[in-house]
Each structure stands twice: as C-alpha cells, then as structure tokens.
Design an enzyme around this catalytic site. Sequence first.
Site, PDB file in Angstrom:
ATOM      1  N   ASP A 228      -7.667 -15.570   2.919  1.00 22.91           N
ATOM      2  CA  ASP A 228      -9.039 -16.037   3.197  1.00 22.91           C
ATOM      3  C   ASP A 228      -9.941 -15.727   2.005  1.00 22.91           C
ATOM      4  O   ASP A 228     -10.774 -16.542   1.609  1.00 22.91           O
ATOM      5  CB  ASP A 228      -9.622 -15.351   4.450  1.00 22.91           C
ATOM      6  CG  ASP A 228      -9.454 -16.192   5.710  1.00 22.91           C
ATOM      7  OD1 ASP A 228      -8.489 -16.982   5.763  1.00 22.91           O
ATOM      8  OD2 ASP A 228     -10.284 -16.066   6.634  1.00 22.91           O
TER       9      ASP A 228
ATOM     10  N   LYS B  86       0.879  -1.175   0.000  1.00 22.90           N
ATOM     11  CA  LYS B  86       0.000   0.000   0.000  1.00 22.90           C
ATOM     12  C   LYS B  86       0.913   1.219   0.000  1.00 22.90           C
ATOM     13  O   LYS B  86       0.872   2.077   0.901  1.00 22.90           O
ATOM     14  CB  LYS B  86      -0.922  -0.066   1.241  1.00 22.90           C
ATOM     15  CG  LYS B  86      -1.991   0.997   1.296  1.00 22.90           C
ATOM     16  CD  LYS B  86      -3.101   0.808   0.273  1.00 22.90           C
ATOM     17  CE  LYS B  86      -4.078   1.978   0.322  1.00 22.90           C
ATOM     18  NZ  LYS B  86      -5.060   1.925  -0.790  1.00 22.90           N
TER      19      LYS B  86
HETATM   20 MG    MG Z   1      -6.092 -15.933   8.648  1.00 24.65          MG
END
Ligand code: MG
Length: 362
Positions: free
Chosen positions: A251, A191
Amino acid sequence: MKFNIVVLPGDGIGPEIIDQSVKVMNAVGNKFGHEFNYEYALIGGVAIDEEGTALSQATIDKCKKSDAVLLGAVGDPRFDDPQAPIHPEDGLLAIRKELGLFANLRPVHAYPSLFDHTNFKPGVLEGVDFVFVRELTGGLYFGQPKKRWTEKDGRWAVDSMLYSEHEIARIVRVGFEIARTRKKKLISVDKANVLQSSRLWRQVAVEISKEYPDVELEHMLVDACAMRIIQNPRYLDVIVTENTFGDILTDEASMLGGSLGMLASASLAGVPKAGNRTLGMYEPSHGSAPRHKGLNDANPIATILSMAMMLNYSLGLSKEAAAVEDAISKVLADNYGTYDIIGKGSTKVTTSRMGDLIAERV
Ligand code: MG
Ligand code: IPM
C-alpha cells in the site's frame, strides 16, 4: 487457443471494473485469435447475500477447474461490524487458502505521465519499476493460535506469525525466479533483529540462494525497507517478504504509481518459471471502494493490468500481455485519466470509457 476463465466481480466497484477487463480481453482474443470462455461466480458480500457464505464450495470448485480466476473486489460496509459472524473479506482469505495461492506478485511502476499526480519529486520517480513477492497464505493471517479470550485481568487476543521452512522456501524461490528474469537482484525483507519467524526466514533464504548463484541476495529489515521505498525507490527491483509486511509495504509503494488504482496483483499457486503455466487469481490491490459503487468513475487500470498478468502467468500469452500493458501506457501518454489520476491538461474519463480507450489500443 481456448481458455476457461472464472470471473468473480465481487462487491462495490468490482463489477464495473471487471467489465473493463473482460472488454480488453475480448479485444486481445480478436486480435490474436484466442477464445476466452467466461464463467461468473460469487464471492464476498454478494455471496453472503445470495449463498449465505462469503465463498461457496460451488465457487471454489469452478475456480479449481479453470485456467485462471479474475477477481474484482471484495468488501461491503454493511458487514463492517467486527462482531458480525461473517465478513466479505473471509471469502478472499478463503479463496487464497483453498486454491493454494501462496505467491502474490505486486508490480510497482511509476508512469511519467502520472509523476505530477504523486507527492514525490520527479527525480525520485524516474525509472521506478519494481515488484513485490508477498507470501499470501501464512503468517499472521492464518497462523494458530489466533483467538480472543477473557481472563480475570481483562480481554486478550493473539495472532501468530507462524512459518514452516517449506512455506518460506517456496516463496523465496518465486522471488529468485522473478529476479532471474529481471536484474538478478533479490531483496528479502524481514525483521530478523527481533522475530524468530524472521530468523528462520533469513536462514532459509540463504540456503535457497545456493540454487541461484546467478542472483545476488540482499537482506533488508522491514522498517528500513519502508523508508527506502520513499527515499530511493529506484534502488529496488524484486522484494520477497512475508504476508503482513507485504500487505503494508505494498500500500505504501502504491503511492509511487500515483494511485492505489494503478497497482495490479497476481496470486499464484506455483513457482512461475519460464514456459510454465500456473493456476492464479488476478485482482487489483485496491478494495471495493463502496462510495464509488455504481458511479462509473473508478479507475479500472489496476484490474486490467492484473488481467495482463493473467495472460502472462496462467495462460502463457506473454506477447498478448505486453500488448495490453502497451495499450495502457499509450492511453496514459495520451493524457486520459479517471478522477484519481487526472492532472493539468488531461481529459477526465469514466470507468467504461477508460476500458474502451485501452481496448481500442490493444
Ligand atoms: Mg492490503
Ligand atoms: C490486500 C488486502 C487484503 C489483505 C484484505 C482485504 C484482507 O488488504 O489484498 O492487500 O490484507 O490481504
């Protein structure tokens, strides 16, 4: 060959899924003529119960002497209160730090037999196969200051995204080494339009890229990467990023594989180079799924895939690792699945049956 493996079943579904990894490993041992010695130890909630700490020195010492560590899962709702003095997750963070496991590899693979099981169109999933290299012992998880305090105007808290150039350089090298074994393309995610730690990250990545003239380096902002993962995941091959960004993005990406129960992970203490063996800990990317504990229905595939990564990176057994991966692909192609990955026409099986099916196909 003979190997010493420390097994940390942990909490929740951990013991059930880790049993399947051991079962498949024994099948590998029989087929290829290796001897695996297992030493069991505690981590997480079970360790808090038995040893009063989420990770004892005895467990750390055993792990340090081993060839590799297999971990089930850590986490128990009994300790969920944020005010509780110790949490099972402390054990996980401590073992990463104690063993110096700075490099976390998380491969994302979309299996055709599971396309139906995702929220994506098959056209998006075709050929999706990439790997995250997540920094694991720095950034917001460990950086100081990290604390809570109270002032006149109320309560405050801080975590620090702290990185040294040394920490960045070694993880970026892992990214380049993995990229070298694949499509020779590395995406560094940061970032840098906002964060100082990301600006240093980008600068160091460019410097290290001089050691790898054969690999193309691309920078991508983390928000753009989050978008790319679902918009055109086939574009991705090797992604290197800092700890928290990697936690979140992995995830997200796991959904491409059909279930969090399919996402394996390897945490390494060294840079994986061809012919090198490095100490590592191998665990599924999912948690301890307390609601499924003892039901014998959890998906053991992420755990077994992680064990295959162990064969590869810590034991130097790449043929054997490929045999395990093939066995898993076959079971999926034969349309067997645990509850989280069954679709039309597939046969639902238990955790232990899935372990048997994979072991039989090794
Ligand atoms: Mg995790
Ligand atoms: C992971 C997990 C852990 C992490 C938790 C359980 C501490 O989410 O391995 O991704 O955040 O690293």
